[in-house]
Write a protein that holds these residues in place. Structure first.
Motif, PDB file in Angstrom:
ATOM      1  N   ARG A  29      28.133  36.401  28.485  1.00 11.60           N
ATOM      2  CA  ARG A  29      27.571  35.044  28.421  1.00 11.60           C
ATOM      3  C   ARG A  29      27.473  34.539  26.981  1.00 11.60           C
ATOM      4  O   ARG A  29      27.113  33.389  26.755  1.00 11.60           O
ATOM      5  CB  ARG A  29      26.165  35.031  29.036  1.00 11.60           C
ATOM      6  CG  ARG A  29      26.125  35.330  30.517  1.00 11.60           C
ATOM      7  CD  ARG A  29      24.674  35.536  30.961  1.00 11.60           C
ATOM      8  NE  ARG A  29      24.585  35.995  32.322  1.00 11.60           N
ATOM      9  CZ  ARG A  29      24.030  35.309  33.318  1.00 11.60           C
ATOM     10  NH1 ARG A  29      23.496  34.118  33.093  1.00 11.60           N
ATOM     11  NH2 ARG A  29      23.994  35.801  34.532  1.00 11.60           N
ATOM     12  N   GLY A  30      27.733  35.443  26.026  1.00  8.67           N
ATOM     13  CA  GLY A  30      27.626  35.063  24.618  1.00  8.67           C
ATOM     14  C   GLY A  30      26.202  35.115  24.095  1.00  8.67           C
ATOM     15  O   GLY A  30      25.887  34.513  23.075  1.00  8.67           O
ATOM     16  N   TRP A  31      25.342  35.849  24.785  1.00  9.67           N
ATOM     17  CA  TRP A  31      23.930  35.894  24.421  1.00  9.67           C
ATOM     18  C   TRP A  31      23.570  37.082  23.544  1.00  9.67           C
ATOM     19  O   TRP A  31      22.438  37.169  23.066  1.00  9.67           O
ATOM     20  CB  TRP A  31      23.064  35.911  25.668  1.00  9.67           C
ATOM     21  CG  TRP A  31      23.124  34.651  26.477  1.00  9.67           C
ATOM     22  CD1 TRP A  31      23.784  33.488  26.172  1.00  9.67           C
ATOM     23  CD2 TRP A  31      22.490  34.423  27.734  1.00  9.67           C
ATOM     24  NE1 TRP A  31      23.605  32.567  27.152  1.00  9.67           N
ATOM     25  CE2 TRP A  31      22.807  33.099  28.134  1.00  9.67           C
ATOM     26  CE3 TRP A  31      21.693  35.193  28.559  1.00  9.67           C
ATOM     27  CZ2 TRP A  31      22.344  32.548  29.316  1.00  9.67           C
ATOM     28  CZ3 TRP A  31      21.230  34.638  29.744  1.00  9.67           C
ATOM     29  CH2 TRP A  31      21.550  33.326  30.115  1.00  9.67           C
ATOM     30  N   LEU A  32      24.503  38.013  23.347  1.00  6.03           N
ATOM     31  CA  LEU A  32      24.230  39.202  22.550  1.00  6.03           C
ATOM     32  C   LEU A  32      25.213  39.318  21.401  1.00  6.03           C
ATOM     33  O   LEU A  32      26.367  38.912  21.512  1.00  6.03           O
ATOM     34  CB  LEU A  32      24.328  40.478  23.397  1.00  6.03           C
ATOM     35  CG  LEU A  32      23.414  40.596  24.604  1.00  6.03           C
ATOM     36  CD1 LEU A  32      23.627  41.951  25.279  1.00  6.03           C
ATOM     37  CD2 LEU A  32      21.950  40.412  24.216  1.00  6.03           C
ATOM     38  N   ALA A  33      24.735  39.914  20.326  1.00  4.78           N
ATOM     39  CA  ALA A  33      25.571  40.206  19.161  1.00  4.78           C
ATOM     40  C   ALA A  33      25.184  41.576  18.646  1.00  4.78           C
ATOM     41  O   ALA A  33      24.104  42.088  18.948  1.00  4.78           O
ATOM     42  CB  ALA A  33      25.361  39.152  18.078  1.00  4.78           C
ATOM     43  N   GLY A  34      26.051  42.152  17.855  1.00  4.65           N
ATOM     44  CA  GLY A  34      25.707  43.400  17.204  1.00  4.65           C
ATOM     45  C   GLY A  34      26.652  44.521  17.545  1.00  4.65           C
ATOM     46  O   GLY A  34      27.300  44.506  18.591  1.00  4.65           O
ATOM     47  N   ASP A  35      26.702  45.455  16.642  1.00  2.26           N
ATOM     48  CA  ASP A  35      27.517  46.651  16.815  1.00  2.26           C
ATOM     49  C   ASP A  35      26.608  47.830  16.502  1.00  2.26           C
ATOM     50  O   ASP A  35      26.268  48.051  15.346  1.00  2.26           O
ATOM     51  CB  ASP A  35      28.717  46.599  15.871  1.00  2.26           C
ATOM     52  CG  ASP A  35      29.719  47.699  16.161  1.00  2.26           C
ATOM     53  OD1 ASP A  35      29.646  48.298  17.247  1.00  2.26           O
ATOM     54  OD2 ASP A  35      30.576  47.957  15.295  1.00  2.26           O
ATOM     55  N   GLY A  36      26.164  48.527  17.527  1.00  2.35           N
ATOM     56  CA  GLY A  36      25.209  49.619  17.336  1.00  2.35           C
ATOM     57  C   GLY A  36      23.796  49.167  17.637  1.00  2.35           C
ATOM     58  O   GLY A  36      23.107  49.763  18.439  1.00  2.35           O
ATOM     59  N   ALA A  67      17.927  30.828  23.115  1.00  5.54           N
ATOM     60  CA  ALA A  67      17.654  29.626  23.920  1.00  5.54           C
ATOM     61  C   ALA A  67      17.430  30.014  25.382  1.00  5.54           C
ATOM     62  O   ALA A  67      16.510  29.497  26.029  1.00  5.54           O
ATOM     63  CB  ALA A  67      18.807  28.634  23.785  1.00  5.54           C
ATOM     64  N   ALA A  68      18.261  30.916  25.902  1.00  7.69           N
ATOM     65  CA  ALA A  68      18.083  31.374  27.281  1.00  7.69           C
ATOM     66  C   ALA A  68      16.744  32.084  27.434  1.00  7.69           C
ATOM     67  O   ALA A  68      16.023  31.856  28.413  1.00  7.69           O
ATOM     68  CB  ALA A  68      19.223  32.308  27.680  1.00  7.69           C
ATOM     69  N   HIS A  69      16.397  32.932  26.472  1.00  4.29           N
ATOM     70  CA  HIS A  69      15.111  33.636  26.533  1.00  4.29           C
ATOM     71  C   HIS A  69      13.964  32.634  26.566  1.00  4.29           C
ATOM     72  O   HIS A  69      13.017  32.793  27.336  1.00  4.29           O
ATOM     73  CB  HIS A  69      14.946  34.604  25.362  1.00  4.29           C
ATOM     74  CG  HIS A  69      13.615  35.259  25.364  1.00  4.29           C
ATOM     75  ND1 HIS A  69      12.554  34.782  24.610  1.00  4.29           N
ATOM     76  CD2 HIS A  69      13.137  36.323  26.061  1.00  4.29           C
ATOM     77  CE1 HIS A  69      11.491  35.542  24.843  1.00  4.29           C
ATOM     78  NE2 HIS A  69      11.827  36.486  25.713  1.00  4.29           N
ATOM     79  N   GLU A  70      14.024  31.611  25.733  1.00  6.00           N
ATOM     80  CA  GLU A  70      12.950  30.619  25.695  1.00  6.00           C
ATOM     81  C   GLU A  70      12.815  29.900  27.038  1.00  6.00           C
ATOM     82  O   GLU A  70      11.698  29.686  27.518  1.00  6.00           O
ATOM     83  CB  GLU A  70      13.192  29.618  24.568  1.00  6.00           C
ATOM     84  CG  GLU A  70      12.965  30.213  23.190  1.00  6.00           C
ATOM     85  CD  GLU A  70      13.336  29.265  22.062  1.00  6.00           C
ATOM     86  OE1 GLU A  70      13.463  28.037  22.309  1.00  6.00           O
ATOM     87  OE2 GLU A  70      13.507  29.756  20.932  1.00  6.00           O
ATOM     88  N   ARG A  71      13.944  29.547  27.647  1.00  2.00           N
ATOM     89  CA  ARG A  71      13.896  28.871  28.951  1.00  2.00           C
ATOM     90  C   ARG A  71      13.257  29.775  30.005  1.00  2.00           C
ATOM     91  O   ARG A  71      12.372  29.361  30.754  1.00  2.00           O
ATOM     92  CB  ARG A  71      15.309  28.503  29.418  1.00  2.00           C
ATOM     93  CG  ARG A  71      15.947  27.338  28.743  1.00  2.00           C
ATOM     94  CD  ARG A  71      17.225  26.896  29.453  1.00  2.00           C
ATOM     95  NE  ARG A  71      18.219  27.947  29.669  1.00  2.00           N
ATOM     96  CZ  ARG A  71      19.167  28.291  28.798  1.00  2.00           C
ATOM     97  NH1 ARG A  71      19.258  27.670  27.629  1.00  2.00           N
ATOM     98  NH2 ARG A  71      20.042  29.236  29.105  1.00  2.00           N
TER      99      ARG A  71
END
Length: 140
Positions: free
Chosen positions: A75-82, A92-96
């Motif tokens: 969904r494009g809601w996560l980033a990061g490697d590790g 924004a999704a979390h806030e909603r």
């Protein structure tokens, strides 16, 4: 008749209603309760997969956490490697969802004062601690 039911009945019934109610709340966003737990954990702070698996161990198997992480990443809601963190879209999704979950939680505690709610939580925590500390009873 309700007063005659033991605490285990009430705990199980409350758990069923909490699960169903929260599932309904997050379903509006196309999520499950596990999605919410991961989103809420990551909103508090970025975390490696192992921390998320440990935090959700009582609720989900590691492969379920992985499936949720994969879905949230798609969904494009996560980033990061590790270490995983929320993207702007994830925040924004979390806030909603957090707003809707907050309304649900207020509904759950409706009619209880803050002190009564704290007493309920304290009593349940004490019961859990009692059983966790008690030696295992042999089965007959």
């Amino acid at each position: 008749m309700e007063r005659q039911r033991p605490v285990g009945w009430w705990v199980r019934r409350l758990d069923e209603l909490l699960e169903r109610g929260l599932d309904d709340v997050v379903a509006a966003e196309g999520l499950t309760r596990r999605h919410w737990q991961v989103l809420d954990s990551l909103a508090a702070r970025p975390a490696p997969r192992a921390d998320l698996v440990a935090a959700l161990a009582s609720f989900a198997a590691p492969e379920q956490v992985d499936a949720v992480l994969a879905d949230l990443a798609a969904r494009g809601w996560l980033a990061g490697d590790g270490t995983t963190s929320l993207t702007a879209g994830g925040r924004a999704a979390h806030e909603r969802v957090a707003e809707a979950v907050g309304r649900f939680r207020r509904r759950v505690a409706d009619g209880l004062t803050a002190e009564e709610y704290a007493q309920v939580v304290h009593g349940l925590a004490r019961m859990v601690a009692n059983l966790e500390q008690a030696p295992a009873q042999p089965r007959r």
